[in-house]
Motif scaffolding. Structure first.
Motif, PDB file in Angstrom:
ATOM      1  N   GLU A 165      -4.767   8.199  -0.147  1.00  0.00           N
ATOM      2  CA  GLU A 165      -5.299   6.995  -0.749  1.00  0.00           C
ATOM      3  C   GLU A 165      -3.391   7.287  -1.679  1.00  0.00           C
ATOM      4  O   GLU A 165      -3.404   5.687  -2.047  1.00  0.00           O
ATOM      5  N   THR A 169      -2.715   3.781  -3.060  1.00  0.00           N
ATOM      6  CA  THR A 169      -1.752   2.872  -3.736  1.00  0.00           C
ATOM      7  C   THR A 169      -0.473   2.091  -4.119  1.00  0.00           C
ATOM      8  O   THR A 169      -1.714   0.966  -5.382  1.00  0.00           O
ATOM      9  N   ALA A 331      -8.695  -0.139  -9.092  1.00  0.00           N
ATOM     10  CA  ALA A 331      -8.011  -0.316  -7.758  1.00  0.00           C
ATOM     11  C   ALA A 331      -8.697  -1.043  -6.312  1.00  0.00           C
ATOM     12  O   ALA A 331      -9.732  -0.565  -6.479  1.00  0.00           O
ATOM     13  N   THR A 344      -8.009   4.469  -5.693  1.00  0.00           N
ATOM     14  CA  THR A 344      -6.108   5.005  -5.695  1.00  0.00           C
ATOM     15  C   THR A 344      -6.398   4.597  -7.860  1.00  0.00           C
ATOM     16  O   THR A 344      -4.817   4.975  -7.957  1.00  0.00           O
ATOM     17  N   GLY A 345      -7.169   4.516  -8.175  1.00  0.00           N
ATOM     18  CA  GLY A 345      -7.047   3.836  -9.321  1.00  0.00           C
ATOM     19  C   GLY A 345      -7.536   2.745 -10.148  1.00  0.00           C
ATOM     20  O   GLY A 345      -8.479   2.696 -10.228  1.00  0.00           O
ATOM     21  N   THR A 353      -2.407   7.942 -15.750  1.00  0.00           N
ATOM     22  CA  THR A 353      -1.219   7.055 -15.057  1.00  0.00           C
ATOM     23  C   THR A 353      -0.247   6.344 -14.958  1.00  0.00           C
ATOM     24  O   THR A 353      -0.237   5.351 -15.328  1.00  0.00           O
ATOM     25  N   MET A 359       0.994  -2.377  -7.586  1.00  0.00           N
ATOM     26  CA  MET A 359      -0.336  -1.600  -7.695  1.00  0.00           C
ATOM     27  C   MET A 359      -1.839  -2.871  -8.105  1.00  0.00           C
ATOM     28  O   MET A 359      -1.171  -3.968  -9.012  1.00  0.00           O
TER      29      MET A 359
END
Length: 401
Positions: A165, A169, A331, A344-345, A353, A359
């Motif tokens: 992951e 990202t 994400a 991943t986010g 973050t 991204m």
């Protein structure tokens, strides 16, 4: 009948395709770059061999895809030497068509997956290594983990969750190109669904129109079928079409995403059948304002929390007691049903973050009055140095039919 060698645990080779060309999503150097980055993280965690069993992660590192994932696929990644892909034996044809690795093997029917993975590690003299496993993944059932521990008594096991992951990202230019292509199919599906919206039609009519248009525009099988939820059911999170006839005053919430090489570009839109209730229009306008705020706040260097706070300023315009999941972006990447998210986010309050160029997020800005109506608008974006690029392109506006 003599069984094909691959069904008994044999190694698969390209000549078995009898001339059928491969269908790679990326050139080999793209996968080699990903593999090198994964090995860097393995060194940081003192992991000598990583077992990648989360299906989207196997896809990311090898190209392996099937419409029947999560049946034991495993990529064995040593720090040095060639990696190995293990899949159910009947799936070796798909592994040959889609993947770049030289060492592709199928599980034999007389051994458990755990036992065959253990045997593969022994073949590579890795049965006493520090083995990383993706404990946070649904690709690693408890029974398989217990079997690995029993079959490898000299190995040391560590949690390798999050390694792939971390590499996933930031999307590469080639990945973003696939998402951009997927967005074109999404627009076709959304246009068709909205065109099919009218009093007397059903939510199934809209979903059928969207599905046909998505596939006709080039989409592969999707991570999620088009979502069409109408009338009072639109106020129920994660509901979808169920043969409901559209009536004047209904709100229709739409969500869909076409797929190219397993990459999706989702979009959400709202349609009113006739003049909407005043509260529903206010909800839709708040969603639009919040989404605009989010898109204006995104840029490299800001935190997810900062973007979320901009989103909340718009959402608060709607008033109180609405259902909202609090997520202004999650994400997305390559994946399989039932989700296009890649873990991943996320853009939510309290998440520090820092956003980086490359991204990619889906921004599902939605409000629901439970049991009455729901409104939603969203876009798929890629973060840039100075802002974001909106990859999806359906008109961002309230539609009245």
């Amino acid at each position: 009948m003599k069984v094909h060698s691959t069904i008994s645990g044999g190694r698969a080779t390209l000549d078995m395709l009898d001339g059928l060309p491969q269908e790679p999503a990326f050139p080999i150097e793209e996968y080699e770059t990903r593999l090198a980055a994964v090995r860097d993280y393995m060194r940081e965690r003192d992991i000598e061999v990583l077992l990648v069993q989360h299906a989207p992660n196997v896809l990311y590192l090898t190209g392996y895809q099937t419409f029947s994932p999560n049946f034991g696929e495993c990529m064995v990644v040593p720090l040095e030497g060639d990696p190995t892909l293990l899949v159910p034996s009947p799936e070796l044809g798909g592994a040959l068509v889609h993947t770049w690795l030289d060492d592709r093997r199928g599980y034999p029917p007389d051994l458990s997956n755990a036992q065959y993975i253990a045997d593969t590690l022994r073949d590579k003299s890795l049965d006493s290594a520090n083995v990383g496993v993706e404990k946070a993944s649904n690709g690693l059932p408890a029974a398989t983990y217990d079997g690995l521990v029993a079959a490898l008594p000299n190995a040391r096991f560590a949690d390798g969750s999050g390694i792939v992951e971390a590499v996933k990202t930031v999307k590469s230019p080639r990945e973003i190109a696939h998402i951009r292509a997927a967005a074109m199919t999404t627009e076709a599906g959304m246009t068709a669904a909205i065109d099919a919206a009218r009093e007397g039609a059903t939510d199934n009519d809209m979903a059928a129109a969207a599905s046909e248009a998505l596939v006709a525009a080039g989409s592969e099988y999707m991570c999620l079928s088009p979502v069409v939820t109408s009338g009072r059911r639109s106020g129920i999170l994660h509901s979808t079409h169920k043969r409901n006839r559209l009536e004047t005053g209904d709100v229709v919430l739409l969500e869909m995403g076409g797929c190219i090489h397993r990459y999706t570009a989702p979009t959400m839109r709202t349609v009113f059948i006739g003049e909407p209730p005043a509260e529903a229009r206010r909800m839709a306008e708040a969603c639009l304002t919040a989404l605009d705020n989010v898109l204006s706040a995104i840029r490299a260097g800001v935190t997810a929390d900062e973007v979320a706070q901009a989103g909340w300023e718009g959402m608060n315009l709607a008033g109180d007691d609405f259902v909202f999941h609090g997520n202004f972006g999650y994400a997305i990447g390559a994946g399989f049903p039932p989700t296009w998210a890649d873990d991943t986010g996320a853009i939510m309050s309290g998440i520090d973050t820092v956003l980086r160029p490359g991204m990619v997020f889906h921004h599902p800005v939605a409000l629901r009055r439970m049991g009455r109506y729901g409104t939603a608008f969203s876009e798929t974006t890629v973060v840039t140095e100075n802002g974001c690029e909106v990859l999806t392109s359906s008109p961002r506006e309230i539609v009245v039919r």
